[in-house]
Structures are given as structure tokens and as C-alpha cells.
Design an enzyme around this catalytic site. Structure first.
Site, PDB file in Angstrom:
ATOM      1  N   CYS B 133       0.812  -1.222   0.000  1.00  6.95           N
ATOM      2  CA  CYS B 133       0.000   0.000   0.000  1.00  6.95           C
ATOM      3  C   CYS B 133       0.844   1.270   0.000  1.00  6.95           C
ATOM      4  O   CYS B 133       0.684   2.137  -0.841  1.00  6.95           O
ATOM      5  CB  CYS B 133      -0.958   0.006   1.179  1.00  6.95           C
ATOM      6  SG  CYS B 133      -2.199  -1.281   1.018  1.00  6.95           S
ATOM      7  N   HIS B 134       1.715   1.388   0.974  1.00  8.05           N
ATOM      8  CA  HIS B 134       2.480   2.627   1.074  1.00  8.05           C
ATOM      9  C   HIS B 134       3.965   2.381   1.267  1.00  8.05           C
ATOM     10  O   HIS B 134       4.694   3.248   1.751  1.00  8.05           O
ATOM     11  CB  HIS B 134       1.919   3.506   2.195  1.00  8.05           C
ATOM     12  CG  HIS B 134       0.432   3.709   2.054  1.00  8.05           C
ATOM     13  ND1 HIS B 134      -0.467   2.956   2.755  1.00  8.05           N
ATOM     14  CD2 HIS B 134      -0.280   4.524   1.263  1.00  8.05           C
ATOM     15  CE1 HIS B 134      -1.699   3.308   2.408  1.00  8.05           C
ATOM     16  NE2 HIS B 134      -1.623   4.253   1.496  1.00  8.05           N
TER      17      HIS B 134
END
Lengths: 420, 169
Positions: B133-134
Site C-alpha cells: 500500500c504505502h
């Protein structure tokens, strides 16, 4: 005719109006004096009202077939798409309607930024608008969770986890929001309830937004205060009604294009896979209208500060009327602001683009620069510009430059006074 | 008379407001608390997992309280790598000895401490986990090494019921 002087023609009308002055209200809305130079950027208020009503009607009909339960939500959406009469049409209008709503609201907001519509005496209209915008984002986010696809589930997980960044009470708040230890059935049912509630809150705020607008009246492309009613104004009906109506038709063509020819182009294929708490999709991306804020969130390497930066990016808009120190409203007479305005537009578009890309390498660098510039625009450029900028002379009335044919203000003024 | 003669009324006003506020709070609390985890959710507190089929270098992912739990049977290399890391190099310093009492078995919530995604096995710059995701990188002990996550992946309460079964919760 002022609202106080109004008296219905018929006896029945008078009887009714003395008891409940709805006819006075109708008369006010019909005669409402509007600046005669409003351009098409001013038609988005009406378009947004249309979007809200469309979302409410399609939402109500979808709710008759949707089942808010973790085990059945995904299937019930497919049931709407395949079995329910015109279910596909209603759902596609609702899903794309959200995007159209945001498209219109962004144009509406940037119209305000260009023409300085947020400045005194219209600060309250602006702030109510920002609250509506925040509620729109909440409604859109919760609505996106309802189909219970992979993006729904993981989007909900990521967004609710933003609250865990709050020191001490963060984890407790997240558990409370979830009603469990992860996004699950209790989360889905409460999101459905709130998704149902919010549009009506927005409707109430829209009434306040328009009420507050009708106190000072519309701003206009020249950005000056005008006398109402006067030769600078036209009655709302039929002039603005027809203009808004035409713009709405054009807007509906774009809307219909998405609904009928590219209904899934703005969505993510992953959301046609049922929610699975064991697997996160390779690339989680929010809907396009939230991308600039998502880019800001990711550009800060610290969890809490990232959340703070993202929220500040939205909330900073609420204090905009006090950050912009210029007395001149319209960018037409602000040569420097006009340039910074377009740089801001580009900056937000860039943030939107990098928000859709993986947060690494060059994308991350660009996101960081664009984030810094976004805050620089509001916190430094705008306050300083009000003092430094040499603005152009502003006409005394809307009619003046038209009658004068131009730069020669003295002649125009002269001519105008002769006419009076 | 300039002297204040409303003392009795002031008292009544304050007392009424106070009682009213307490009453309102008493009514509001159930409305807020109803959103917290209910009895049926809390009842699913523990789960037992058979790990006999798990070979070294592999990870089993099971669901506990709606969240994935990683059960990793680590290889000697992975254990050595995790144990030789200096505390100063860690964002959230925790000894591998404290995270994995039995060095061969690492049990932790497969939830990224940034925003809750499920990290991917055998990925990232530290041969442990990588969150898609990040971009948070975790080492072979599930400790955060690089990226926006602030904490190591959480080790839940667990125990070996017997040689082949782990009870989580």
C-alpha cells in the site's frame, strides 16, 4: 419588488400566504436580482443541486434492493446489476453520479477561487460549502464500501486506520468505528446507515448555503459590489433559469456518456472481486476525486504528520477568506494572482496524477514538491500577494465597461450618467 | 440596592444545568457505546491452529478476529539475520528474542502498522515483508525498517498447546 411588498394576486393565495408565506418565498426566488454578467462557470450551483437530487433518488431505489450484510452485500449488488429491472442503469447512474458530483463541485470551488467569491461578505457561504464538501467525501467513501469488493474493504481499512494515528486514543477510536477488531459486518451496517443519512444533511446545508447566498447576492466575474436591483441585474427567472438549464443539458450529455459508454472507466476492476480480509490488492488507489489528498498523505514519511497534512490541506480552505489579504475579488483585476491561480490548478492536477501512481522514486519526489507548493500557495503566496500586488483599476459597475467600450473609464462614466 | 440578591436563583440555575448535563451524558453514552465491539464479536477471542504441515521457510496465514495472523517457521538464516541487527538501527527497537520466544516460530498480526494493509511475504529490502500500500519494509522478525509504518508488526498473545498446535488469543 421587495419581499415585504409582495402580495399574491388571488384571494386564496393571500389567505394562504398570510398563514404560511411560501408564495413570498417563491416570489423571492423568481425575482431574485442576479448580476447580468454571470458566465457559465456560475451554472454549477444548479448543476450540483441536480447531482444531489439524482444521488438521493437513485440511492433510495438502490436501497430497496441492496442488503447491508458482509455475507450478502456483494451478491446483492450483482443481483441489482443482473436481475433487478433497470438495476444496472440505476446503479451506474449512482456510481458515476458520484464522480459527476465531484467534477461539478471542483469546478464550483475553483470558480470561487478565481473570482474571489469566498471573500467578505460571503465567508459563511464559503465555509458552509467546505462543510458540504467534507460531507460529500464522507458519503462517497462510505458509499464505495457498500458493494463489499476488494477496494471497498481495503479502502475502508486504510481510511479508518487514519484515525489510529491519533496519539493515545487512536486505537480505541478505530475499534469503535469498526465495531470489532477489523472492518467487518458491524462496520458495513453502520456505513450504510451513515451513507443514507449524509445526503439529507447535505440537503439541509445546501438550503443554508443558498440562504446565505441570497443575503449579499451573487458575486460576479467583475467581482464588484452592485446595487440590487439595478441595471446591473436581471431577475433569476427566466434569465438564469434558462442559462442554468442549458448548462445542465450540456452537463447531462457528459454524464450520459459515462453511464452508457464507459460506466466502469472511473472505477477499479478489483472492486468486482469480493472482499477478502486475507489479501490486500497489489495497488490500493482511492477514487479519482480523492487522489490529490491521498498524494499529500503519502508524501509525508511520518504516519501522524501525514494524516495531519492531509486534513490540513482540506481545512486550510475554511480559513481562506482570511488568508487572502487582497481587497480585490476577481482575478481579472489581479495579474499576479491570476498566474498563481493557474499554477495552483496545475499543482492539484499533478498531485492527483502522482496520487494514482506508486509512492516511490520520482513520483514520491514530485508529490513532495507539489505538497509543499500547495501549502506555500495558501500560507505564504496569498497573504503576501494582497500587500504586494499592483491590481488593475476596477470598474464602478458591470454596465460601465460595456457602455464605455473600454479602457476609457471617464468617457464611459460620463455616458452612463447621461443615460440615467 | 446594588448588592446581588440572586444567590438562591444562581444556585438553582447552576444545579439544574449540572443535573441536566449529567442526565444528557447518561443518555448519550449508550448511543456511543453501542458502536463498540459487541458480545458476539468479543466471543470469538481465540483460535487454535494446527502447524504440523508447516516446513521451515514457509508462512501460514490464518484469520483471527477478522485479521490475518502470520505464522512463520523461520530458517536458521532468517533467525541469525534477525538476531544480529543492532538496536540502534531499528525504528521501533524490540529484540528478536522477545518477539519470538521459540526462535523457529514467529507469530504476529499480518497487519501493517501504517494503515492496516496485509504485507506480502518474502518481499522488501530486508527479506521479510513488504506492504504494497504505502511501501513499508519489515525484516525477518517483522520489525519495521523502512517506510511510513511507525511500529513493528504486533505479536499477539499465543501459546503452544502441544507440539503441533498454536492457540492464538
Amino acid at each position: 419588488m421587495s419581499d415585504l411588498d409582495y402580495r399574491p394576486k388571488s384571494k386564496v393565495g393571500q389567505w394562504f400566504n398570510d398563514r404560511l408565506p411560501l408564495l413570498t418565498l417563491a416570489n423571492h426566488l423568481t425575482d431574485y436580482p442576479t448580476p447580468k454578467n454571470l458566465n457559465y462557470w456560475w451554472t454549477f450551483g444548479g448543476i450540483l443541486t441536480f447531482c444531489l437530487i439524482t444521488q438521493i433518488i437513485t440511492g433510495l431505489t438502490l436501497a430497496m434492493h441492496y442488503i447491508a450484510h458482509a455475507d450478502m452485500a456483494f451478491e446483492s449488488v450483482e443481483h441489482i446489476m443482473r436481475d433487478v429491472n433497470y438495476g444496472w442503469l440505476i446503479r451506474y447512474i449512482h456510481a458515476n453520479g458520484a464522480s459527476m458530483f465531484f467534477l461539478a463541485v471542483y469546478i464550483h470551488i475553483f470558480r470561487s477561487l478565481f473570482y474571489g467569491s469566498y471573500k467578505a461578505p460571503r465567508e459563511i457561504i464559503w465555509i458552509i460549502g467546505i462543510i458540504i464538501y467534507l460531507l460529500m467525501m464522507a458519503a462517497a467513501f462510505m458509499g464505495y464500501v457498500l458493494p463489499w469488493g476488494q477496494m471497498s474493504f481495503w479502502g475502508a481499512t486504510v481510511i479508518t486506520n487514519l484515525f489510529s494515528a491519533i496519539p493515545l486514543v487512536g486505537e480505541g477510536i478505530v475499534t469503535w468505528l469498526w465495531g470489532g477488531y477489523s472492518v467487518d459486518n458491524p462496520t458495513l451496517t453502520r456505513f450504510f446507515t451513515l451513507h443514507y443519512l449524509i445526503p439529507f444533511l447535505i440537503l439541509g446545508l445546501v438550503v443554508l448555503h443558498i440562504w446565505a447566498l441570497h443575503v449579499p447576492g451573487n458575486n460576479n466575474p467583475v467581482g464588484i459590489d452592485i446595487k440590487k436591483p439595478s441595471k446591473d441585474t436581471v431577475p433569476f427567472h427566466p434569465y438564469i433559469v434558462i442559462k442554468d438549464g442549458f448548462a445542465l443539458l450540456m452537463f447531462m450529455i457528459v454524464f450520459a456518456f459515462f453511464v452508457f459508454y464507459a460506466p466502469n472507466i472511473l472505477g477499479h476492476a478489483d472492486n468486482y472481486i469480493e472482499a477478502n480480509p486475507m489479501v490486500t490488492p497489489a495497488h490500493i488507489v482511492p477514487e479519482w476525486y480523492l487522489l490529490p489528498f491521498y498524494a499529500i498523505l503519502r508524501s509525508v514519511p511520518d504516519k501522524l504528520l501525514g494524516v495531519v497534512a492531509m486534513l490540513s490541506a482540506i481545512l486550510i480552505l475554511a480559513v481562506l477568506p482570511w488568508l487572502d489579504t487582497s481587497k480585490i475579488r476577481s482575478a481579472v483585476f489581479r495579474p499576479l494572482y491570476k498566474q498563481f491561480y493557474w499554477i495552483l490548478v496545475a499543482d492539484v492536477l499533478i498531485l492527483g496524477y502522482v496520487g494514482a501512481m506508486p509512492a516511490e522514486g520520482l513520483y514520491l519526489l514530485v508529490a513532495r514538491v507539489a505538497t509543499a507548493y500547495y501549502f506555500l500557495h495558501f500560507l505564504v503566496i496569498l497573504p503576501v500577494l494582497g500587500f504586494k500586488e499592483k491590481t488593475l483599476p476596477v470598474p464602478l459597475s458591470i454596465t460601465e465597461p460595456v457602455l464605455g467600450g473600454s479602457p476609457n473609464l471617464a468617457a464611459a462614466r460620463n455616458k452612463e450618467s447621461k443615460m440615467e | 440596592m446594588s448588592e446581588k440578591k440572586t444567590k438562591r436563583r444562581d444556585f438553582l440555575f447552576t444545579a439544574t444545568t449540572a443535573v441536566g448535563a449529567v442526565g444528557a451524558a447518561a443518555v448519550v453514552w449508550p448511543m456511543i457505546d453501542q458502536m463498540n465491539p459487541d458480545a458476539s464479536v468479543k466471543a470469538l477471542a481465540s483460535t487454535e491452529v494446527d502447524v504440523s504441515a508447516l516446513t521451515p521457510g514457509n508462512t501460514l496465514t490464518v484469520l483471527w478476529r477478522g485479521k490475518p495472523v502470520f505464522i512463520r517457521r523461520r530458517t536458521q538464516e532468517e533467525i541469525d539475520e534477525a538476531r544480529k541487527v543492532k538496536m540502534e538501527d531499528l525504528i521501533h527497537p524490540e529484540k528478536d528474542e522477545d518477539r519470538a520466544k521459540n526462535p523457529e516460530w514467529l507469530v504476529m498480526l499480518g497487519v501493517c502498522t501504517h494503515l492496516g494493509c496485509v504485507p506480502l511475504n518474502d518481499k522488501g529490502d530486508y527479506n521479510g515483508w513488504f506492504c504494497p500500500c504505502h511501501g513499508s519494509h519489515y525484516d525477518t522478525s517483522g520489525r519495521i525498517r523502512k517506510g511510513p509504518a511507525p511500529l513493528n508488526m504486533e505479536v499477539p498473545k499465543y501459546e503452544f498447546v502441544n507440539a503441533n498446535t498454536i492457540k492464538i488469543g
